[in-house]
Design an enzyme around this catalytic site. Structure first.
Site, PDB file in Angstrom:
ATOM      1  N   LYS A   1      -1.257   7.382  -2.647  1.00  0.00           N
ATOM      2  CA  LYS A   1      -2.048   6.232  -2.006  1.00  0.00           C
ATOM      3  C   LYS A   1      -3.689   6.883  -1.621  1.00  0.00           C
ATOM      4  O   LYS A   1      -4.800   6.122  -1.774  1.00  0.00           O
ATOM      5  CB  LYS A   1      -1.438   5.583  -0.714  1.00  0.00           C
TER       6      LYS A   1
ATOM      7  N   HIS B   1      10.834  -5.167   2.769  1.00  0.00           N
ATOM      8  CA  HIS B   1       9.796  -4.896   1.699  1.00  0.00           C
ATOM      9  C   HIS B   1      10.610  -5.565   0.267  1.00  0.00           C
ATOM     10  O   HIS B   1      10.251  -4.821  -0.751  1.00  0.00           O
ATOM     11  CB  HIS B   1       9.544  -3.706   1.810  1.00  0.00           C
TER      12      HIS B   1
ATOM     13  N   ARG C   1       3.582   0.228 -13.747  1.00  0.00           N
ATOM     14  CA  ARG C   1       4.787  -0.417 -14.444  1.00  0.00           C
ATOM     15  C   ARG C   1       4.671  -1.730 -14.743  1.00  0.00           C
ATOM     16  O   ARG C   1       4.043  -2.481 -14.185  1.00  0.00           O
ATOM     17  CB  ARG C   1       6.022   0.095 -13.659  1.00  0.00           C
TER      18      ARG C   1
ATOM     19  N   GLU D   1      -4.750   2.963   8.861  1.00  0.00           N
ATOM     20  CA  GLU D   1      -5.393   1.812   8.320  1.00  0.00           C
ATOM     21  C   GLU D   1      -5.109   0.822   9.786  1.00  0.00           C
ATOM     22  O   GLU D   1      -4.097   0.794  10.567  1.00  0.00           O
ATOM     23  CB  GLU D   1      -4.720   1.111   7.338  1.00  0.00           C
TER      24      GLU D   1
END
Ligand code: MV4
Length: 499
Positions: free
Chosen positions: A115, A234, A291, A199
């Site tokens: 990330k 998620h 992907r 963040e």
């Protein structure tokens, strides 16, 4: 490219093989001992067993798969999603073996797999990102000051994480140090990489992602967005395209940012750039998935483009056959994921045999599945049975078609998430489009699946029941409208007496 090996199983293996066949390309399936009788094995031109059921002993053994390629004269590998699809060292080995990896370069995968390096690459293109620390945290005091600057609550994220793994919310500055240390040790044990960053926590965001496609000649286009806000822990549940909240201006701005993120890592092939959209419709780049994604069919439905065919053409070195201006959104598409999970029992995987398995048919319906009636759902893999996709001239047509399709989908032998998907389709917040990533948490309780009648309906139901009883002298079975997904939902309601 004459022969492609599909290093995957289930619905995605089949879906890739169908496009290969249309292109006149031979297909090779690999399978584990648990998948011997799977449709993807039967459909392929050739099939090779690569090991015992656990994926660590079969679908994840890259070297064995490359050996199969050499043995059978394969010249391309399609990795599907999951398994080896985002494994840069596998992609590199494939390349070294002189076989085309149908996906991006190992270098692109490496940049986007982390990330922090993804954000560093995106920064060069002025992509909007959530305020926070730029690099990995190495000093607690500096990090604490950054956290105070961006304001609580904040999120601590693992750089090697993704898809929600290795994230922690910190509400108060007093908790910061402790939570940070926990995040680092979690990241170290889960990913072998303890790098974390901060963040600002965006409350109640929508999850919107952009499909991109790049060729080896430097052309990159965006194929619009997918709205994926309806998710549970998620795990995406419902995806649609387009999103009902994007204006043409925001769509264009996000699309161009996504293309730049792809450009930042010289992206080739099909990829997805994930954004958060806040209440004020500000968007922020989160991460890029290198992907083909599970939910790619909704994009195919609204653009008319076969993404797998494009992946293969790009891997053959061809130029994209269309430009950004040639692309437009036509209609609306919704996908629901049908899992063998019990929504009444905390979505516990419900493995078993598909005694009844009848898929819905008709205009605007697509079912991407990898099972047949009578088959067992193996315990070793993801419990997704199918993806049910509808297409309509507008969102309401796609939604009503989805309700019809869910009711026409007959599965027995295992519990499925179909009733839960029906609940989402009928929910006022989904209908109005006024929802965010907290949809499931906010609105879903197992009770939501039981059709509860109001007083008047209850009286009517009781009356109807007594008449029916008098007429038939038989007991009327009480149905919870859930245990079987037969017939339509309304008719299935029959009578439900609370308590
Ligand atoms: C966030 C966030 C709020 N603020 N980052 C979760 C998955 C991963 N891709 C990033 N995720 C989030 N990052 C900031 N700064 C909220 C989430 C998030 C989320 C994102 C997309 C879809 C569903 C989600 C569910 C919970 C949290």
């Amino acid at each position: 490219m004459n022969k492609i090996l599909i290093a995957n199983r289930g619905e995605i293996a089949l879906r890739v093989m169908r496009s290969c066949r249309e292109m006149g390309i031979k297909t090779v399936a690999v399978y584990s001992e648990a998948d011997r009788h799977s449709p993807h094995v039967k459909y392929a031109d050739e099939a090779v067993c690569i090991g015992p059921p656990p994926s660590s002993q079969s679908y994840l053994i890259g070297d064995k798969i490359i050996e199969v390629c050499k043995m059978l004269g394969v010249d391309g590998i399609h990795p599907g999603y999951g398994f080896l699809s985002e494994n840069a060292s596998f992609a590199a080995k494939v390349k070294e073996a002189g076989i085309a990896f149908i996906g991006p370069s190992p270098e692109s995968m490496d940049i986007m797999g982390d990330k922090l390096s993804a954000k560093a690459a995106a920064k060069k293109y002025n992509i909007p990102m959530v305020p926070g620390t730029e690099g990995a945290i190495d000093d607690i005091e500096t990090a604490k000051n950054t956290a105070i600057e961006v304001g609580f609550p904040i999120l601590v994220k693992a750089s090697a994480g993704g898809g929600g793994k290795g994230m922690r919310i910190v509400e108060r500055v007093e908790d910061f140090e402790e939570q940070m240390k926990l995040a680092v040790s979690e990241a170290t044990s889960a990913f072998g990489n303890g790098a974390v960053f901060i963040e600002r926590y965006v409350a109640g965001p929508r999850h919107i992602e952009i499909q991109v496609l790049g060729d080896t000649h430097g052309n990159i286009v965006y194929l619009f967005e997918r709205e994926c806000s309806v998710q549970r822990r998620h795990q995406k549940v419902v995806e649609e395209a387009p999103s009902c909240v994007l204006t043409p201006e925001i769509r264009k701005a996000m699309g161009e940012c996504a293309v730049n993120v792809a450009r930042a890592c010289d992206y080739v092939g099909a990829g997805t750039v994930e954004f958060l959209l806040d209440e004020n419709k500000n968007f922020y780049f989160l991460e890029m998935n290198t992907r083909l994604q599970v939910e790619h069919p909704v994009t195919e439905q609204i653009t008319g483009i076969d993404l797998v065919k494009e992946q293969i053409k790009v891997a053959r070195g061809e130029k994209l056959s269309f430009k950004q201006e040639d692309l437009q959104i036509k209609g609306h598409s919704i996908e629901v994921r049908v899992y063998a999970e019990d929504p009444l029992n905390n979505f516990l995987p419900d493995i078993g045999t598909l005694h009844t398995y009848k898929t819905p048919q008709g205009l605007g319906i697509r079912v991407d599945d990898g099972f047949e009636e009578g088959m067992q759902i193996p315990i070793y893999y993801d419990p997704m049975i199918a993806k049910l996709i509808t297409f309509g001239k507008d969102r309401e047509e796609a939604r009503l078609r989805m309700i019809r399709a869910i009711n026409d989908y007959h599965i027995s032998g295992v519990e499925t998430t179909l009733p839960f998907c029906n609940f989402v389709m009928q929910h006022e917040a989904f209908i109005s489009g006024n929802f965010d990533t907290h949809f499931v948490k906010h609105y879903f309780k197992p009770d939501s699946l039981q059709p509860v009648l109001n007083e008047e309906e209850l009286e009517l139901a009781a009356l109807a029941a007594s008449i029916a009883l008098a007429e038939t002298k038989k007991e009327i079975p009480l149905t919870d409208g859930l245990s079987q997904n037969t017939g339509n939902w309304k008719a299935n309601r029959k009578i439900f007496l609370k308590g």
